[in-house]
Design a protein around this motif. Structure first.
Motif: not given
Length: 346
Positions: A229-252
């Motif tokens: 799906g293409t719904w937006y989700g919430i992510y967290i990342v370090e300013p270096s661009g490393n360690n991208v973490m998916e926090l909240v995401a849903s296909p619905e």
């Protein structure tokens, strides 16, 4: 709110009017619609497979609902509370067709207009010391990032000056960098960081509406999944661009507009197409409800439950969440004290 809306769709969308009373303070003890919405939302949360709960004391929570602005013929949006909790900054069309930046004392109705252009000024954000406001403006044709002094009108410094559109600035905790969303030549939204001391720019990666943690070097943002799906989700990342973490995401349904709590432990965001009303009406281009989640992705909890569209939360130093809502046909800034799981109700 789906992927690649374009600038007009990202910044100004058509929000639907809600059905709650104008004063927002009526005791809704016998609101059967609220009870039904709670039950449906809880069931959907379980089906989504997310670690979520719906706050049980909705009537008590909504007794605390407070209207912060009172635009009668325009629209107020994009609230940000100063670090000392004394001032509320927001964008408004109350006095002109173009959006300007305003300030108001958190405890009084008076307004101070900070920009006076025929162009658009949006997304005001206080610096960590409360002395400056970053914002975006299309005064040069394309959208760029600017910084102004809070106490002096007219003292404005331009931060970006490229051919693309730069919007939604957010300050680093030390006040030395600003992250923002920039649209590439291909039309994709990316997050960039501007160093205010040496004017150096660095690309962080794809994403929209970044918000820097006030307590750590982490940035929350929204982006769509590349699969399921293409719904937006919430992510967290370090300013270096490393360690991208998916926090909240849903296909619905979508999660948009992330913002950190003052202690950096929680993130508030707006849902899209998650509530029973939004799903029944097929709403995909308007906000829904305000939610909170721990920065590790646990304890998803619903803050607002009503049919009024709500979006653009800001978690103030006074521990209230400020957000935009349409009630009684008017778009204004409202606030509420969230019932944080594991904490005593306020």
């Amino acid at each position: 709110m789906r992927i690649a809306l374009g600038l007009a769709g990202v910044i100004s969308v058509a929000w639907l009017a809600g059905c709650w009373s104008d004063d927002g303070a009526k005791d809704r003890k016998d609101c059967k619609e609220c009870d039904a919405a709670l039950a449906d939302a809880r069931e959907m949360t379980e089906k989504d497979g997310l670690d979520g709960t719906v706050a049980p004391r909705v009537r008590d929570a909504y007794r605390d609902l407070r209207q912060e602005t009172n635009a009668l013929c325009g629209q107020d949006d994009q609230a940000d509370l100063s670090p000392d909790g004394k001032w509320l900054a927001f964008a408004s069309t109350e006095l002109s067709k173009a959006t300007d930046v305003f300030l108001k004392p958190a405890s009084a109705p008076s307004l101070i207009q900070k920009t006076f252009n025929s162009t658009q000024e949006q997304f005001p954000r206080f610096s960590p010391d409360g002395k400056c406001l970053a914002f975006c403006s299309d005064r040069g044709g394309a959208w760029d990032i600017f910084v102004m002094d809070v106490s002096v009108n007219g003292a404005v410094r331009q931060i970006t000056n490229g051919p693309g559109d730069d919007i939604a600035p957010t300050w680093s905790p030390d006040g030395k960098r600003i992250a923002y969303s920039s649209r590439s030549a291909e039309g994709d939204w990316e997050i960039w960081i501007a160093n205010l001391e040496n004017a150096q720019l660095s690309r962080l990666g794809p994403g929209l509406f970044p918000r820097w943690s006030p307590k750590s070097d982490r940035i929350a943002f929204q982006r769509p999944r590349q699969n399921c799906g293409t719904w937006y989700g919430i992510y967290i990342v370090e300013p270096s661009g490393n360690n991208v973490m998916e926090l909240v995401a849903s296909p619905e349904w979508a999660a948009i507009d992330p913002v950190w709590s003052p202690d950096g432990e929680w993130i508030a965001f707006a849902s899209v197409h998650k509530s029973p009303t939004a799903r029944a009406e097929g709403r995909t281009m308007s906000g829904d409800d305000i939610w909170i989640v721990r920065a590790d992705g646990t304890s998803l909890s619903q803050v607002t439950v009503d049919e009024a569209p709500e979006w653009n939360p800001c978690w103030g130093a006074d521990e209230r969440i400020y957000f935009t809502a349409v009630r009684g046909g008017k778009q204004n800034i409202w606030s509420i004290s969230p019932q944080v799981p594991g904490a005593a109700a306020k």
